[in-house]
Design a protein around this motif. Structure first.
Motif, PDB file in Angstrom:
ATOM      1  N   GLN A  38     -96.730  34.302 -42.114  1.00 34.16           N
ATOM      2  CA  GLN A  38     -95.529  33.829 -41.422  1.00 34.16           C
ATOM      3  C   GLN A  38     -95.739  33.850 -39.914  1.00 34.16           C
ATOM      4  O   GLN A  38     -95.330  32.919 -39.203  1.00 34.16           O
ATOM      5  CB  GLN A  38     -94.335  34.711 -41.801  1.00 34.16           C
ATOM      6  CG  GLN A  38     -92.988  34.115 -41.413  1.00 34.16           C
ATOM      7  CD  GLN A  38     -92.662  32.870 -42.228  1.00 34.16           C
ATOM      8  OE1 GLN A  38     -92.559  32.917 -43.445  1.00 34.16           O
ATOM      9  NE2 GLN A  38     -92.514  31.741 -41.552  1.00 34.16           N
ATOM     10  N   LEU A  43     -98.042  30.994 -38.915  1.00 39.98           N
ATOM     11  CA  LEU A  43     -97.361  29.702 -38.930  1.00 39.98           C
ATOM     12  C   LEU A  43     -96.656  29.427 -37.602  1.00 39.98           C
ATOM     13  O   LEU A  43     -96.486  28.272 -37.214  1.00 39.98           O
ATOM     14  CB  LEU A  43     -96.343  29.651 -40.072  1.00 39.98           C
ATOM     15  CG  LEU A  43     -96.899  29.342 -41.466  1.00 39.98           C
ATOM     16  CD1 LEU A  43     -95.828  29.583 -42.519  1.00 39.98           C
ATOM     17  CD2 LEU A  43     -97.398  27.909 -41.540  1.00 39.98           C
ATOM     18  N   ARG A  44     -96.252  30.475 -36.922  1.00 39.54           N
ATOM     19  CA  ARG A  44     -95.540  30.295 -35.650  1.00 39.54           C
ATOM     20  C   ARG A  44     -96.478  29.962 -34.492  1.00 39.54           C
ATOM     21  O   ARG A  44     -96.031  29.533 -33.427  1.00 39.54           O
ATOM     22  CB  ARG A  44     -94.749  31.571 -35.316  1.00 39.54           C
ATOM     23  CG  ARG A  44     -93.695  31.948 -36.353  1.00 39.54           C
ATOM     24  CD  ARG A  44     -92.859  33.122 -35.885  1.00 39.54           C
ATOM     25  NE  ARG A  44     -91.956  33.587 -36.929  1.00 39.54           N
ATOM     26  CZ  ARG A  44     -92.017  34.792 -37.495  1.00 39.54           C
ATOM     27  NH1 ARG A  44     -92.935  35.666 -37.095  1.00 39.54           N
ATOM     28  NH2 ARG A  44     -91.168  35.138 -38.445  1.00 39.54           N
ATOM     29  N   GLY A  52     -98.924  27.674 -34.338  1.00 36.43           N
ATOM     30  CA  GLY A  52     -99.117  26.247 -34.120  1.00 36.43           C
ATOM     31  C   GLY A  52    -100.515  25.749 -34.423  1.00 36.43           C
ATOM     32  O   GLY A  52    -100.948  24.726 -33.864  1.00 36.43           O
ATOM     33  N   ILE A  70     -91.208  28.142 -44.336  1.00 33.32           N
ATOM     34  CA  ILE A  70     -91.948  27.131 -43.579  1.00 33.32           C
ATOM     35  C   ILE A  70     -90.968  26.247 -42.823  1.00 33.32           C
ATOM     36  O   ILE A  70     -90.145  25.548 -43.428  1.00 33.32           O
ATOM     37  CB  ILE A  70     -92.807  26.278 -44.526  1.00 33.32           C
ATOM     38  CG1 ILE A  70     -93.760  27.191 -45.316  1.00 33.32           C
ATOM     39  CG2 ILE A  70     -93.596  25.225 -43.740  1.00 33.32           C
ATOM     40  CD1 ILE A  70     -94.524  26.479 -46.386  1.00 33.32           C
ATOM     41  N   PRO A  71     -91.007  26.279 -41.491  1.00 33.20           N
ATOM     42  CA  PRO A  71     -90.075  25.461 -40.699  1.00 33.20           C
ATOM     43  C   PRO A  71     -90.203  23.984 -41.025  1.00 33.20           C
ATOM     44  O   PRO A  71     -91.307  23.482 -41.289  1.00 33.20           O
ATOM     45  CB  PRO A  71     -90.505  25.755 -39.250  1.00 33.20           C
ATOM     46  CG  PRO A  71     -91.269  27.034 -39.314  1.00 33.20           C
ATOM     47  CD  PRO A  71     -91.933  27.047 -40.648  1.00 33.20           C
ATOM     48  N   GLU A  72     -89.081  23.278 -41.004  1.00 33.15           N
ATOM     49  CA  GLU A  72     -89.096  21.847 -41.316  1.00 33.15           C
ATOM     50  C   GLU A  72     -89.982  21.070 -40.355  1.00 33.15           C
ATOM     51  O   GLU A  72     -90.621  20.090 -40.731  1.00 33.15           O
ATOM     52  CB  GLU A  72     -87.669  21.291 -41.275  1.00 33.15           C
ATOM     53  CG  GLU A  72     -86.794  21.739 -42.433  1.00 33.15           C
ATOM     54  CD  GLU A  72     -85.449  21.046 -42.424  1.00 33.15           C
ATOM     55  OE1 GLU A  72     -85.285  20.066 -41.654  1.00 33.15           O
ATOM     56  OE2 GLU A  72     -84.552  21.473 -43.171  1.00 33.15           O
ATOM     57  N   ARG A  73     -90.024  21.493 -39.114  1.00 34.59           N
ATOM     58  CA  ARG A  73     -90.798  20.778 -38.100  1.00 34.59           C
ATOM     59  C   ARG A  73     -92.151  21.435 -37.837  1.00 34.59           C
ATOM     60  O   ARG A  73     -92.771  21.193 -36.809  1.00 34.59           O
ATOM     61  CB  ARG A  73     -90.008  20.681 -36.800  1.00 34.59           C
ATOM     62  CG  ARG A  73     -88.716  19.875 -36.938  1.00 34.59           C
ATOM     63  CD  ARG A  73     -88.035  19.691 -35.598  1.00 34.59           C
ATOM     64  NE  ARG A  73     -86.816  18.903 -35.722  1.00 34.59           N
ATOM     65  CZ  ARG A  73     -86.020  18.576 -34.699  1.00 34.59           C
ATOM     66  NH1 ARG A  73     -86.345  18.983 -33.462  1.00 34.59           N
ATOM     67  NH2 ARG A  73     -84.938  17.855 -34.895  1.00 34.59           N
ATOM     68  N   SER A  74     -92.594  22.261 -38.766  1.00 34.47           N
ATOM     69  CA  SER A  74     -93.893  22.910 -38.591  1.00 34.47           C
ATOM     70  C   SER A  74     -94.998  21.865 -38.507  1.00 34.47           C
ATOM     71  O   SER A  74     -95.061  20.926 -39.304  1.00 34.47           O
ATOM     72  CB  SER A  74     -94.175  23.858 -39.764  1.00 34.47           C
ATOM     73  OG  SER A  74     -95.476  24.404 -39.643  1.00 34.47           O
ATOM     74  N   THR A  75     -95.873  22.036 -37.523  1.00 30.70           N
ATOM     75  CA  THR A  75     -97.004  21.119 -37.363  1.00 30.70           C
ATOM     76  C   THR A  75     -98.235  21.629 -38.103  1.00 30.70           C
ATOM     77  O   THR A  75     -99.278  20.980 -38.079  1.00 30.70           O
ATOM     78  CB  THR A  75     -97.346  20.944 -35.877  1.00 30.70           C
ATOM     79  OG1 THR A  75     -97.649  22.228 -35.309  1.00 30.70           O
ATOM     80  CG2 THR A  75     -96.185  20.319 -35.123  1.00 30.70           C
ATOM     81  N   THR A  76     -98.111  22.782 -38.730  1.00 28.47           N
ATOM     82  CA  THR A  76     -99.237  23.397 -39.434  1.00 28.47           C
ATOM     83  C   THR A  76     -99.252  22.979 -40.896  1.00 28.47           C
ATOM     84  O   THR A  76     -98.274  23.186 -41.616  1.00 28.47           O
ATOM     85  CB  THR A  76     -99.165  24.935 -39.346  1.00 28.47           C
ATOM     86  OG1 THR A  76     -99.163  25.338 -37.975  1.00 28.47           O
ATOM     87  CG2 THR A  76    -100.359  25.558 -40.058  1.00 28.47           C
ATOM     88  N   GLN A  77    -100.355  22.396 -41.327  1.00 31.19           N
ATOM     89  CA  GLN A  77    -100.536  22.009 -42.720  1.00 31.19           C
ATOM     90  C   GLN A  77    -101.159  23.167 -43.495  1.00 31.19           C
ATOM     91  O   GLN A  77    -102.108  23.806 -43.016  1.00 31.19           O
ATOM     92  CB  GLN A  77    -101.457  20.788 -42.820  1.00 31.19           C
ATOM     93  CG  GLN A  77    -100.853  19.520 -42.248  1.00 31.19           C
ATOM     94  CD  GLN A  77    -100.171  18.680 -43.334  1.00 31.19           C
ATOM     95  OE1 GLN A  77     -99.943  19.135 -44.448  1.00 31.19           O
ATOM     96  NE2 GLN A  77     -99.846  17.448 -42.987  1.00 31.19           N
TER      97      GLN A  77
END
Length: 284
Positions: free
Chosen positions: A31, A34-35, A37, A67-74
């Motif tokens: 988690q 994920l923050r 980026g 997982i944030p909706e706008r997460s740029t991490t795949q």
């Protein structure tokens, strides 16, 4: 200059640790990552728990992530066979499904318990599974920088296998130095060779290294034009099937320090990275 794209590899860092890391700790660590980026997060694997006991809770870990909706991490999941590919592809949050394909028959048998010929068939079926489920297939080209088992190896051989993979529909390849045998010159030569031969393929580097050799290898890769790197915080991990305790993943902080020296922006949230680095002590 093109932005540098980093795949953070906690799965690779954790998988060889014998003591089981609690599921809650894994999820809390992911988690935080994920923050930060990162472009991709190699978060877990859908493989036999007998082969990699540490990853037996990958599905449970995934369920715990917000997982944030706008997460740029795949999210990237590793598989070793068709059943694993099917399981990974069923997970909505997974974007990439990766398979370790070795140019060494010996290592392919050790790593996935299958021959090269059978592994090509697995890749073919994985590509089809990914296509149906809206995932992106990725192949790790293992033992790409040499063969420690006395088997044939050459740049042309690596390119030949890459061609076989592209014929199956693979467009994302991570060139892997599984045992840390690469040199700066070899990294530059191989990366340039395959990029020239396959301009439509996105190549990255997944390098294992001793800490003292990491910086020179990264510098050679950057000079050769590489913009995609796999790293792991604090340089933990490596391949448990390679039986080499002297090499691990290249530390993310080593790459970040080199980018800073060259005035190349990482695009990462450094406050989040600092928190992830702090929390990594809970994991490792």
């Amino acid at each position: 200059m093109n932005p540098i794209l980093i795949t953070e590899c906690p799965r690779d860092a954790m998988q060889g640790i014998h003591r089981f890391i609690p599921t809650e700790i894994k999820a809390a660590y992911l988690q935080r990552l994920l923050r930060v980026g990162f472009d991709r997060l190699d978060f877990g694997s859908f493989v036999s728990p007998k082969a990699i006991p540490q990853m037996r809770d990958t599905r449970d870990v995934l369920r715990m992530l917000d997982i944030p909706e706008r997460s740029t991490t795949q999210l990237l999941a590793i598989v070793a066979n068709v059943r694993g590919a099917e399981e990974a592809a069923m997970e909505e949050a997974v974007g990439f499904v990766g398979f370790p394909f070795s140019v060494s028959e010996t290592f392919q048998l050790r790593n996935t318990n299958s021959t090269i010929a059978h592994s090509l068939d697995v890749v073919k079926k994985m590509v089809a599974i990914c296509h149906v489920n809206g995932k992106t297939p990725l192949v790790y080209l293992s033992m790409a920088f040499g063969n420690p088992y006395g088997e044939p190896w050459s740049l042309a051989m690596v390119a030949d296998y890459t061609g076989m993979l592209t014929d199956l529909g693979i467009r994302h390849v991570a060139i892997a130095d599984t045992i840390g045998s690469s040199t700066p010159d070899l990294i530059a030569s191989l990366y340039t060779y395959v990029c020239t031969a396959f301009p439509d393929v996105e190549f990255g580097l997944h390098l294992h290294s001793s800490p003292e050799a990491s910086r020179d290898k990264l510098a050679a890769a950057l000079d050769a034009g590489c913009i995609r790197f796999d790293t792991a915080l604090r340089g933990f991990g490596g391949c448990p099937m390679a039986e080499d305790k002297l090499t691990g993943n290249i530390a993310t902080e080593t790459l970040l320090a080199l980018l800073y020296e060259r005035n190349i922006p990482s695009g990462l949230d450094m406050e989040a990275w600092t928190e992830a680095m702090r929390y990594s002590s809970e994991v490792f």
